[in-house]
Scaffold this motif. Structure first.
Motif, PDB file in Angstrom:
ATOM      1  N   ALA A  96       0.722  -1.307   0.052  1.00 52.27           N
ATOM      2  CA  ALA A  96      -0.117   0.165   0.064  1.00 52.27           C
ATOM      3  C   ALA A  96       0.930   1.190  -0.120  1.00 52.27           C
ATOM      4  O   ALA A  96       0.665   2.311  -0.881  1.00 52.27           O
ATOM      5  CB  ALA A  96      -0.920   0.012   1.267  1.00 52.27           C
ATOM      6  N   THR A  97       2.027   1.084   0.818  1.00 51.35           N
ATOM      7  CA  THR A  97       2.899   2.417   0.639  1.00 51.35           C
ATOM      8  C   THR A  97       3.391   2.577  -0.592  1.00 51.35           C
ATOM      9  O   THR A  97       3.568   3.642  -1.174  1.00 51.35           O
ATOM     10  CB  THR A  97       3.934   1.952   1.714  1.00 51.35           C
ATOM     11  N   GLU A  98       3.980   1.534  -1.101  1.00 53.99           N
ATOM     12  CA  GLU A  98       4.513   1.434  -2.507  1.00 53.99           C
ATOM     13  C   GLU A  98       3.613   2.099  -3.458  1.00 53.99           C
ATOM     14  O   GLU A  98       3.942   3.222  -4.226  1.00 53.99           O
ATOM     15  CB  GLU A  98       5.055   0.286  -2.889  1.00 53.99           C
ATOM     16  N   LYS A  99       2.310   1.944  -3.382  1.00 52.85           N
ATOM     17  CA  LYS A  99       1.170   2.349  -4.304  1.00 52.85           C
ATOM     18  C   LYS A  99       1.125   3.545  -4.205  1.00 52.85           C
ATOM     19  O   LYS A  99       0.954   4.382  -5.216  1.00 52.85           O
ATOM     20  CB  LYS A  99      -0.025   1.308  -4.253  1.00 52.85           C
ATOM     21  N   ALA A 100       1.111   4.094  -3.030  1.00 56.35           N
ATOM     22  CA  ALA A 100       0.692   5.567  -2.695  1.00 56.35           C
ATOM     23  C   ALA A 100       1.957   6.380  -3.077  1.00 56.35           C
ATOM     24  O   ALA A 100       1.624   7.662  -3.745  1.00 56.35           O
ATOM     25  CB  ALA A 100       0.616   5.748  -1.239  1.00 56.35           C
ATOM     26  N   ALA A 101       3.060   5.741  -2.977  1.00 53.56           N
ATOM     27  CA  ALA A 101       4.446   6.563  -3.277  1.00 53.56           C
ATOM     28  C   ALA A 101       4.373   6.773  -4.731  1.00 53.56           C
ATOM     29  O   ALA A 101       4.680   7.734  -5.339  1.00 53.56           O
ATOM     30  CB  ALA A 101       5.593   5.889  -2.925  1.00 53.56           C
ATOM     31  N   VAL A 102       4.030   5.565  -5.685  1.00 54.29           N
ATOM     32  CA  VAL A 102       4.001   5.835  -6.962  1.00 54.29           C
ATOM     33  C   VAL A 102       3.053   6.747  -7.585  1.00 54.29           C
ATOM     34  O   VAL A 102       3.321   7.295  -8.346  1.00 54.29           O
ATOM     35  CB  VAL A 102       3.803   4.247  -7.558  1.00 54.29           C
ATOM     36  N   GLU A 103       1.756   6.513  -6.941  1.00 54.48           N
ATOM     37  CA  GLU A 103       0.729   7.324  -7.429  1.00 54.48           C
ATOM     38  C   GLU A 103       1.059   8.735  -7.283  1.00 54.48           C
ATOM     39  O   GLU A 103       0.654   9.747  -7.824  1.00 54.48           O
ATOM     40  CB  GLU A 103      -0.564   7.029  -6.775  1.00 54.48           C
ATOM     41  N   ALA A 104       1.720   9.011  -6.336  1.00 52.26           N
ATOM     42  CA  ALA A 104       2.127  10.334  -5.721  1.00 52.26           C
ATOM     43  C   ALA A 104       3.467  10.960  -6.661  1.00 52.26           C
ATOM     44  O   ALA A 104       3.741  12.188  -6.566  1.00 52.26           O
ATOM     45  CB  ALA A 104       2.462  10.674  -4.240  1.00 52.26           C
ATOM     46  N   GLY A 105       3.996  10.094  -7.382  1.00 58.87           N
ATOM     47  CA  GLY A 105       5.052  10.594  -8.077  1.00 58.87           C
ATOM     48  C   GLY A 105       6.361  10.531  -7.449  1.00 58.87           C
ATOM     49  O   GLY A 105       7.323  11.266  -7.733  1.00 58.87           O
ATOM     50  N   ALA A 106       6.227   9.985  -6.261  1.00 56.41           N
ATOM     51  CA  ALA A 106       7.629   9.871  -5.453  1.00 56.41           C
ATOM     52  C   ALA A 106       8.741   9.459  -6.318  1.00 56.41           C
ATOM     53  O   ALA A 106       8.617   8.105  -7.039  1.00 56.41           O
ATOM     54  CB  ALA A 106       7.523   9.022  -4.416  1.00 56.41           C
ATOM     55  N   ARG A 107       9.910   9.656  -6.023  1.00 55.25           N
ATOM     56  CA  ARG A 107      11.168   9.391  -6.801  1.00 55.25           C
ATOM     57  C   ARG A 107      12.256   9.010  -5.887  1.00 55.25           C
ATOM     58  O   ARG A 107      13.274   8.507  -6.217  1.00 55.25           O
ATOM     59  CB  ARG A 107      11.763  10.456  -7.391  1.00 55.25           C
ATOM     60  N   SER A 108      11.750   8.934  -4.388  1.00 51.22           N
ATOM     61  CA  SER A 108      12.947   8.134  -3.525  1.00 51.22           C
ATOM     62  C   SER A 108      12.272   7.210  -2.555  1.00 51.22           C
ATOM     63  O   SER A 108      12.099   7.463  -1.446  1.00 51.22           O
ATOM     64  CB  SER A 108      13.495   9.196  -2.846  1.00 51.22           C
ATOM     65  N   PRO A 109      11.732   6.242  -3.235  1.00 54.43           N
ATOM     66  CA  PRO A 109      10.962   5.205  -2.389  1.00 54.43           C
ATOM     67  C   PRO A 109      11.805   4.545  -1.582  1.00 54.43           C
ATOM     68  O   PRO A 109      12.993   4.342  -1.888  1.00 54.43           O
ATOM     69  CB  PRO A 109      10.402   4.170  -3.484  1.00 54.43           C
ATOM     70  N   LYS A 110      11.525   3.879  -0.433  1.00 54.64           N
ATOM     71  CA  LYS A 110      12.240   3.207   0.575  1.00 54.64           C
ATOM     72  C   LYS A 110      12.197   1.888  -0.139  1.00 54.64           C
ATOM     73  O   LYS A 110      11.442   1.147  -0.539  1.00 54.64           O
ATOM     74  CB  LYS A 110      11.654   3.223   1.731  1.00 54.64           C
ATOM     75  N   LEU A 111      13.526   1.007   0.240  1.00 54.47           N
ATOM     76  CA  LEU A 111      13.687  -0.207  -0.335  1.00 54.47           C
ATOM     77  C   LEU A 111      12.882  -1.030   0.634  1.00 54.47           C
ATOM     78  O   LEU A 111      12.956  -0.777   1.892  1.00 54.47           O
ATOM     79  CB  LEU A 111      15.192  -0.805  -0.220  1.00 54.47           C
ATOM     80  N   PRO A 112      12.215  -2.281   0.246  1.00 57.88           N
ATOM     81  CA  PRO A 112      11.520  -3.351   1.359  1.00 57.88           C
ATOM     82  C   PRO A 112      12.555  -4.068   2.003  1.00 57.88           C
ATOM     83  O   PRO A 112      13.669  -3.957   1.767  1.00 57.88           O
ATOM     84  CB  PRO A 112      11.065  -4.124   0.200  1.00 57.88           C
ATOM     85  N   PRO A 113      12.115  -4.165   3.080  1.00 48.66           N
ATOM     86  CA  PRO A 113      13.146  -4.786   4.096  1.00 48.66           C
ATOM     87  C   PRO A 113      13.588  -6.300   3.304  1.00 48.66           C
ATOM     88  O   PRO A 113      13.051  -6.707   2.699  1.00 48.66           O
ATOM     89  CB  PRO A 113      12.203  -5.429   5.332  1.00 48.66           C
ATOM     90  N   ARG A 114      14.701  -6.595   3.846  1.00 49.32           N
ATOM     91  CA  ARG A 114      15.414  -7.981   3.266  1.00 49.32           C
ATOM     92  C   ARG A 114      14.704  -9.111   3.541  1.00 49.32           C
ATOM     93  O   ARG A 114      14.329  -9.220   5.016  1.00 49.32           O
ATOM     94  CB  ARG A 114      16.931  -8.078   3.709  1.00 49.32           C
TER      95      ARG A 114
END
Length: 708
Positions: free
Chosen positions: A198-216
């Protein structure tokens, strides 16, 4: 362990002296000493976790019978009835003592009178406890399943002091598994994955360019709570080392006669054996893997941390150990177990940037193969025998280590786009209106992947966990590079990329669709027409589609379409131009086809009426007189003269609005009637006059059709 032929001969000599002596010493015949008949059936939930029975020496008795020099290395436990147990081992007082004999046991299946054959215990593994106070030397334990009787024997030149048989029952209530453990772990992992998506989808839709990497990602592991670790017997707190430099692969040498449903019981038994029997503070291995590939958390302290284990003498620091449950001296491990070993090794080594397929220089802390201070050159994934003088992990498993290193240390294989949703390919490039949904695939199993990264024009746009294969990007107008990078647990990467041109603008019609009459046969009431247009797009057209009174899918360079219009009816056509990105634009045109028959024309000269069903309206005006003429006046956008063609037909001259339009030759090798022989069109509707004059031969004129 190493097999000693002289010791094997000692055992054979002892039990072969006389039948009576064989019975007295080894109890190999019927259960006539201390066990007689099956024991009353008892649940494995009854009885103690640990039972111990001392082994007694018996060589002097053999000496009196044979007259030979006393055999200084023989001890036994006569057959006896016991409380329920499933795992057996032999321990001795001094963990530093290394007996050179063979230890064999046999057990009685619970509730029966059936005894197993003699089974050899592996004893060549050096103590790896690091000198824990109160620890004992021990063989590797053997899983025998539910049993209630035991017999043991050992022969050799040197026997350690304090020999005893230790029996473990891992299924007592104190050792019972708490099945809530793995369920809670799965729920937590699923919740974290949902929140992250959900966080990733929101970041993408908001046009974020510095997303956090998912936990290993952590391998799917049965936790200590899941397999029922007895935390009450664990001593002290976990110790931690530096980064993991090497992963040692072991086998438990506990036998292969188990089902995967018994694996948790075996792990509980190993914990109890290593803590209660050997005197260690916890299970020594960091991880265990059964033959079905299930992974079990070993020593307490956190699977993601560098927990100091007790597994490889002199090499426990900055190392992790994976023990495969079973005995692999003569056979290899199944593919599922091999994959799990590779996954855990890649997970531990890759977390510290260590290549699983590489090598490392390791300074020994002191083992029976490398004295303290000596440097050993080891594979990052090594067998126990690489660091110590032991058969572990068995010839079968040791021979599989190269393939395990390849799997653990490999990069993502076959990474490619399966689909670029919202984009279409044309001449080696992709086009989109803006929203792109890249879907990728690869051959490497998800369990071996760390994450996927989506890059836009050289910048990280989004990151996804290893189970994801889909992302979303809203591209601004222009040309872009969209790349997907796969990151393996080992740290190795692979990239697939595509050039995508984002084109949000639809094509334009530079000339609106028009309909004109064309030459050809008039069949029934259908008159041939031509639809024409002109469309363009800055990035190129993909196709043109015509619908309505005529239908067709045409190439991008096509600017006309032949159809037919029905007399007296309105015809409607829609032209849709699509560009390479999928944008479309449409335009429509409607025309009604009318006819003025020959009877409606103003006649000059001599004409006669020919009635024949082959002519339009079943009539035609025929004249062979030079200068005879028919004149029609109409209001429309296009007109066509309909006449018959025969071998004896002549020529006519056509005038439009008083201007000479040239001569039409009506001759044909075979007779053809209802032929549109001359046409004209105008951009706007208007009133026009068409005059047709016979020049040579005869002419049969059906009439004039026009579009309004």
């Amino acid at each position: 362990m190493r097999h000693h032929r002289p010791v094997r001969r000692l055992l054979t000599a002892i039990v072969a002296v006389t039948p009576a002596m064989a019975l007295a010493i080894s109890g190999l015949t019927a259960s006539g000493l201390s066990v007689s008949g099956p024991a009353p059936a008892r649940s494995h939930r009854d009885g103690p976790v640990l039972q111990t029975f001392p082994m007694t020496e018996g060589p002097r008795l053999a000496s009196r019978v044979t007259g030979q020099t006393p055999l200084r290395g023989y001890a036994e436990l006569p057959p006896r009835r016991t409380e329920p147990f499933s795992l057996v081992g032999v321990t001795w007082a001094d963990p530093r003592a290394a007996g050179d004999g063979r230890i064999e046991v046999r057990t009685r299946t619970a509730g029966t009178d059936r005894w197993t054959p003699w089974q050899l215990l592996e004893t060549d593994n050096p103590d790896a406890s690091g000198g824990t106070e109160g620890s004992r030397g021990a063989s590797d334990p053997l899983w025998v399943g539910p049993s209630d009787g035991v017999q043991a024997r050992m022969a050799g030149r040197r026997l350690p002091d304090g020999l005893r048989v230790d029996l473990i029952n891992p299924d007592t209530p104190a050792q019972e598994a708490d099945t809530r453990g793995p369920v809670l772990e799965r729920a937590a992992m699923e919740k974290a994955a949902t929140e992250k998506a959900a966080t990733e989808k929101a970041a993408v839709e908001a046009g974020a360019r510095s997303p956090k990497l998912p936990p290993r990602p952590v391998p799917r592991i049965v936790t200590r709570a899941g397999w029922g670790a007895n935390e009450a017997i664990v001593k002290g707190t976990p110790s931690y080392t530096g980064g993991i430099e090497v992963v040692f692969v072991h086998h438990t040498a506990s036998g292969n006669g188990y089902t995967c449903g018994q694996s948790a019981s075996i792990v509980r038994g190993i914990e109890a054996y290593q803590v209660r029997s050997k005197g260690w503070n916890d299970i020594g291995y960091n991880f265990l893997v059964d033959k079905c590939g299930s992974i079990f958390e070993g020593r307490r302290g956190g699977v993601h941390r560098s927990v100091l284990g007790a597994h490889t003498l002199g090499f426990n620091n900055n190392a992790s150990a994976i023990a495969v449950i079973g005995d692999f001296r003569a056979t290899g491990v199944p593919a599922a177990a091999r994959a799990s070993v590779a996954q855990v090794a890649a997970y531990k080594l890759g977390a510290w940037g260590r290549p699983p397929a590489g090598r490392v220089s390791y300074v020994s802390g002191g083992s029976n193969k490398y004295p303290a201070g000596r440097t050993a050159i080891l594979n990052r994934i090594s067998g126990h025998r690489d660091a110590g003088s032991t058969e572990c992990p068995g010839n079968g498993l040791y021979a599989q280590l190269p393939s395990i290193r390849t799997l653990a240390g490999g990069g993502p294989i076959g990474l490619r786009y399966q689909e670029l949703g919202g984009a279409s390919a044309y001449a080696g490039k992709f086009y989109t209106r803006g929203l792109v949904r890249p879907l990728w695939t690869l051959s490497t199993p998800s369990r071996m992947m760390d994450r996927f990264e989506v890059w836009l024009d050289g910048r990280l746009f989004a990151a996804a966990p290893p189970g994801n294969r889909l992302s979303r990007l809203q591209l601004p107008a222009g040309e872009h590079t969209v790349a997907v990078k796969g990151v393996h647990l080992s740290g190795r990467t692979a990239i697939t990329s595509a050039r995508i041109l984002a084109d949000p603008a639809p094509p334009e019609f530079t000339a609106e669709p028009q309909v004109s009459l064309r030459t050809g046969s008039v069949t029934g009431n259908g008159v041939p027409v031509r639809l024409s247009w002109a469309a363009a797009d800055d990035n190129g057209l993909r196709a043109v589609r015509v619908t309505g009174s005529g239908r067709g899918v045409l190439g991008p360079d096509t600017e006309s379409f032949d159809a037919a219009a029905t007399l007296g009816e309105a015809g409607a056509w829609t032209v849709t131009a699509a560009d390479r990105a999928g944008n479309t634009t449409s335009a429509s045109v409607t025309r009604t086809l009318a006819v003025v028959p020959e009877a409606g024309a103003q006649r000059t000269g001599t004409w006669r009426t020919l009635r024949d069903a082959g002519h339009l309206g079943s009539e035609a005006a025929v004249s062979a007189n030079r200068g005879a003429a028919l004149t029609w006046t109409f209001t429309g956008r296009s007109a066509a003269l309909v006449a018959g063609r025969t071998a004896t037909s002549g020529r006519v001259r056509v005038y439009l609005d008083g201007r000479d339009q040239g001569v039409v030759d009506l001759r044909a090798a075979s007779a053809r009637y209802r032929q549109a022989v001359w046409t004209r069109m105008w951009p706007e509707s208007g009133t026009h006059t068409v005059r047709v004059v016979v020049e040579t031969g005869s002419a049969a004129l059906d009439g004039l059709t026009y579009l309004r």
